[in-house]
Motif scaffolding. Structure first.
Motif, mmCIF file in Angstrom:
data_model
loop_
_atom_site.group_PDB
_atom_site.id
_atom_site.type_symbol
_atom_site.label_atom_id
_atom_site.label_comp_id
_atom_site.label_asym_id
_atom_site.label_seq_id
_atom_site.Cartn_x
_atom_site.Cartn_y
_atom_site.Cartn_z
ATOM 1 N N THR A 29 0.770 -1.213 -0.104
ATOM 2 C CA THR A 29 -0.043 0.080 -0.122
ATOM 3 C C THR A 29 0.785 1.475 -0.092
ATOM 4 O O THR A 29 0.304 2.349 0.059
ATOM 5 C CB THR A 29 -0.909 -0.093 1.213
ATOM 6 O OG1 THR A 29 -0.119 0.175 2.323
ATOM 7 C CG2 THR A 29 -2.013 -1.103 1.236
ATOM 8 N N LYS A 32 0.866 3.829 -3.375
ATOM 9 C CA LYS A 32 -0.139 4.893 -3.675
ATOM 10 C C LYS A 32 0.097 6.090 -2.540
ATOM 11 O O LYS A 32 -0.233 7.342 -2.900
ATOM 12 C CB LYS A 32 -1.549 4.139 -3.401
ATOM 13 C CG LYS A 32 -2.542 5.154 -3.666
ATOM 14 C CD LYS A 32 -3.818 4.521 -3.557
ATOM 15 C CE LYS A 32 -5.256 5.631 -3.860
ATOM 16 N NZ LYS A 32 -6.377 4.759 -3.820
ATOM 17 N N THR A 36 0.416 10.064 -3.480
ATOM 18 C CA THR A 36 -0.520 11.017 -2.800
ATOM 19 C C THR A 36 0.282 12.202 -2.215
ATOM 20 O O THR A 36 -0.275 13.249 -2.164
ATOM 21 C CB THR A 36 -1.738 10.203 -1.921
ATOM 22 O OG1 THR A 36 -2.215 9.240 -2.693
ATOM 23 C CG2 THR A 36 -2.758 11.179 -1.388
ATOM 24 N N ASN A 272 -2.334 9.517 5.727
ATOM 25 C CA ASN A 272 -2.452 8.226 5.244
ATOM 26 C C ASN A 272 -0.806 7.685 5.039
ATOM 27 O O ASN A 272 -0.666 6.657 5.473
ATOM 28 C CB ASN A 272 -3.196 7.791 3.720
ATOM 29 C CG ASN A 272 -4.544 7.454 4.202
ATOM 30 O OD1 ASN A 272 -5.038 7.240 5.362
ATOM 31 N ND2 ASN A 272 -5.320 7.804 3.097
ATOM 32 N N ASP A 333 -5.010 0.574 -4.577
ATOM 33 C CA ASP A 333 -4.472 0.576 -2.974
ATOM 34 C C ASP A 333 -3.563 -0.561 -2.900
ATOM 35 O O ASP A 333 -2.883 -0.558 -2.038
ATOM 36 C CB ASP A 333 -6.014 0.279 -2.338
ATOM 37 C CG ASP A 333 -6.718 1.317 -2.047
ATOM 38 O OD1 ASP A 333 -6.177 2.441 -2.634
ATOM 39 O OD2 ASP A 333 -7.880 1.356 -1.841
ATOM 40 N N TYR A 335 -0.611 -2.576 -4.698
ATOM 41 C CA TYR A 335 0.296 -2.407 -5.835
ATOM 42 C C TYR A 335 0.164 -3.331 -6.867
ATOM 43 O O TYR A 335 0.440 -3.244 -7.961
ATOM 44 C CB TYR A 335 1.517 -1.842 -5.293
ATOM 45 C CG TYR A 335 2.621 -1.758 -6.329
ATOM 46 C CD1 TYR A 335 2.389 -0.841 -7.362
ATOM 47 C CD2 TYR A 335 3.868 -2.026 -6.258
ATOM 48 C CE1 TYR A 335 3.287 -0.452 -8.227
ATOM 49 C CE2 TYR A 335 4.824 -2.017 -7.269
ATOM 50 C CZ TYR A 335 4.471 -1.162 -8.239
ATOM 51 O OH TYR A 335 5.350 -0.651 -9.228
ATOM 52 N N ASP A 414 -11.544 0.086 1.377
ATOM 53 C CA ASP A 414 -10.503 1.079 1.347
ATOM 54 C C ASP A 414 -9.087 0.706 2.044
ATOM 55 O O ASP A 414 -8.990 1.195 3.284
ATOM 56 C CB ASP A 414 -11.010 2.314 1.895
ATOM 57 C CG ASP A 414 -9.982 3.562 1.375
ATOM 58 O OD1 ASP A 414 -9.120 3.300 1.152
ATOM 59 O OD2 ASP A 414 -10.667 4.730 1.642
ATOM 60 N N LEU A 415 -8.114 -0.201 1.349
ATOM 61 C CA LEU A 415 -6.917 -0.597 2.025
ATOM 62 C C LEU A 415 -6.200 0.571 2.448
ATOM 63 O O LEU A 415 -5.672 0.163 3.587
ATOM 64 C CB LEU A 415 -6.239 -1.422 1.231
ATOM 65 C CG LEU A 415 -7.208 -2.809 0.778
ATOM 66 C CD1 LEU A 415 -6.428 -3.610 -0.230
ATOM 67 C CD2 LEU A 415 -7.472 -3.564 2.260
ATOM 68 N N GLU A 416 -6.004 1.544 1.796
ATOM 69 C CA GLU A 416 -5.064 2.542 2.042
ATOM 70 C C GLU A 416 -5.510 3.114 3.515
ATOM 71 O O GLU A 416 -4.707 3.319 4.377
ATOM 72 C CB GLU A 416 -4.852 3.675 1.260
ATOM 73 C CG GLU A 416 -3.658 4.702 1.487
ATOM 74 C CD GLU A 416 -3.735 5.829 0.226
ATOM 75 O OE1 GLU A 416 -2.854 6.499 0.143
ATOM 76 O OE2 GLU A 416 -4.593 5.856 -0.454
ATOM 77 N N SER A 417 -6.732 3.452 3.649
ATOM 78 C CA SER A 417 -7.267 4.132 4.751
ATOM 79 C C SER A 417 -7.222 3.126 5.904
ATOM 80 O O SER A 417 -6.962 3.454 7.292
ATOM 81 C CB SER A 417 -8.733 4.612 4.825
ATOM 82 O OG SER A 417 -8.928 5.780 3.837
#
Length: 493
Positions: A29, A32, A36, A272, A333, A335, A414-417
């Motif tokens: 993750t 991303k 951002t 994040n 999210d 890669y 939402d894996l990043e969150s």
């Protein structure tokens, strides 16, 4: 509990184990999050958080040595008392005097060491963080420790429960009808888009989640054993996948096909990025099982430092090749899913391997983490000499372990969150707060028990109290920053 470990002959083997432990799902993750937040901000924060993680790792190693010293000294005292009992019977007054002056009697340690006994602070017993918390914290501190561990493990399970169905959905659902390509270039999918016939993508995701839960959930109700070869296979697959992704990204960039133009800095993505980086450097809770088996601990701090340098280099290589190979808005999210595209990877077998890579690796780790969480719940509520009824032991604890993360995964993928929040809150507690308090209390207890003349051979190079205060201040600042950022973001929405 403390226990003897089978020794690993060489320190560099322990270094490899530590590298494998730290570099896991969180790394997938990171690209991303880098795109951002901007490449310069990401690089600076990554290096700084790596340094902070190294500092607290040395804190945990020092606390492990102090815990070993206390356990070893207690065994020596017990052995001495047994010998005294064999030779003569101590009077009640003698026992009372010995109890009153117990700390004073513990001070002449150096004379014991000069007679050729092993160093008191040698790390030979595996003392897990929970036992160290019990040795150095009061009851409130122990409960807070287990609360933090439990929240972190819940976050871990939620991430895993979302990542597997999400990867399966992305690979098998396609609006073009060409399932072998999975994710098409320049395609932006919504959860309401069609997957198969009348089924929406979100429906497919939840079907996969239900299957995942039904297949792996039952392991929570039993003990998971003999996973050595499964973990070796998982590690091998992970490194093959990472190597293939880095090489493919470098080839595309070398052929002039790089699409990424990441910004220098975008502070809206720092929240994040912080959580992802903290999560990706997480190893403190597993250090006792990792460090104890290494027989040669003479240059332990140097080896750990080298490990962190290598991990930083790897994270940088993975993330920078990603953000210059793919556009920021096209990075997924997870890669690996960027390589499930026909225009990126021509060979279908490689596309499926990378696209489904999280499915294989995460599926092997989910039962282990679930059982670990279940056991932590049992430890938290355990009372000395008490046992749990069968229903509570075999039904209630596994159920409260499994249901919450599955519900979270049902509500969001939402894996990043998920990674960001887990790392920013529970991760901050485990990586910063707990090690700082452990090393502070173990130093105080060691001085009281053994006197000022005894030196811990594994003492952290960051021995001044300033570093403990700095780590705690940093953790508090991060907590405030992340919370404020979330509140402001929700207010704008």
């Amino acid at each position: 509990m403390a226990g003897k470990e089978t020794e690993t002959d060489r320190g560099d083997v322990g270094l490899v184990y530590m590298f494998n432990l730290i570099v896991g799902t969180g790394a997938l993750t990171m690209p991303k999050a880098f795109a951002t937040a901007g490449w310069l901000v990401s690089l600076v924060l990554l290096v700084f958080l790596g340094f902070m993680s190294f500092v607290t790792t040395t804190f945990v190693i020092e606390a492990m040595a102090a815990a070993n010293a206390q356990l070893r000294w207690k065994r020596m005292e017990n052995h001495k008392e047994e010998e005294d009992d064999d030779s003569s019977t101590a009077s009640d007054s003698d026992v009372l005097i010995r109890d009153n002056y117990e700390r004073a009697e513990k001070r002449p340690i150096l004379s014991v060491q000069r007679r050729g006994s092993p160093n008191l602070f040698e790390i030979t017993d595996r003392v897990e963080m929970g036992q160290m918390a019990s040795m150095f914290f009061n009851k409130v501190g122990v409960n807070l420790f287990y609360f933090c561990i439990i929240v972190y493990l819940y976050g871990d399970l939620a991430i895993y429960a979302a990542a597997v169905p999400f990867s399966l959905m992305q690979v098998t659902c396609s609006t073009t009808g060409n399932d072998s390509c999975g994710v098409e270039a320049d395609s932006k999918y919504n959860d309401t888009d069609r997957c198969w016939g009348p089924l929406r993508r979100v429906d497919a995701y939840r079907i996969y989640l239900a299957i995942f839960t039904l297949l792996l959930g039952p392991f929570t109700f039993f003990d998971v054993q003999k996973t050595k070869y499964l973990q070796i296979l998982t590690s091998l697959m992970r490194w093959i996948a990472f190597a293939v992704m880095i090489v493919l990204a470098l080839v595309r960039i070398g052929h002039g096909q790089g699409e990424g133009h990441p910004p220098l800095a975008d502070f809206s993505g720092v929240r994040n990025l912080f959580g992802v980086c903290v999560y990706s450097f997480m190893c403190q809770h597993s250090l006792p099982s990792l460090i104890t088996p290494v027989s040669s601990k003479r240059h332990l701090t140097r080896l750990v430092f080298l490990d962190y340098v290598l991990i930083l280099a790897f994270y940088g290589l993975l993330s920078f090749t990603a953000i210059f190979c793919f556009r920021g808005d096209s990075l997924m999210d997870m890669y690996t899913l960027n390589f499930a595209r026909c225009d990126v990877v021509g060979l279908a077998a490689v596309r499926f391997f990378l696209g489904l890579f999280p499915v294989f690796t995460i599926s092997t780790n989910f039962p282990i983490i679930a059982v670990t969480l279940r056991n932590n719940w049992k430890t938290l509520f355990h009372r000395e000499g008490g046992t749990y009824p069968w229903v509570v032991d075999r039904v209630v604890f596994p159920t409260i372990t499994l249901v919450p993360p599955v519900l979270v995964a049902f509500c969001t993928h939402d894996l990043e969150s998920l990674v960001g929040i887990t790392g920013a809150y529970a991760g901050t507690g485990i990586q910063y707060v707990i090690p700082a308090f452990l090393v502070y209390h173990c130093r105080r207890d060691t001085q009281l028990a053994f006197g000022c003349g005894v030196s811990n051979k594994h003492r952290s190079p960051f021995r001044h109290t300033f570093w403990v205060a700095f780590v705690l201040l940093w953790a508090f600042s991060c907590f405030i920053f992340v919370t404020a950022n979330i509140v402001l973001s929700e207010t704008k929405l």
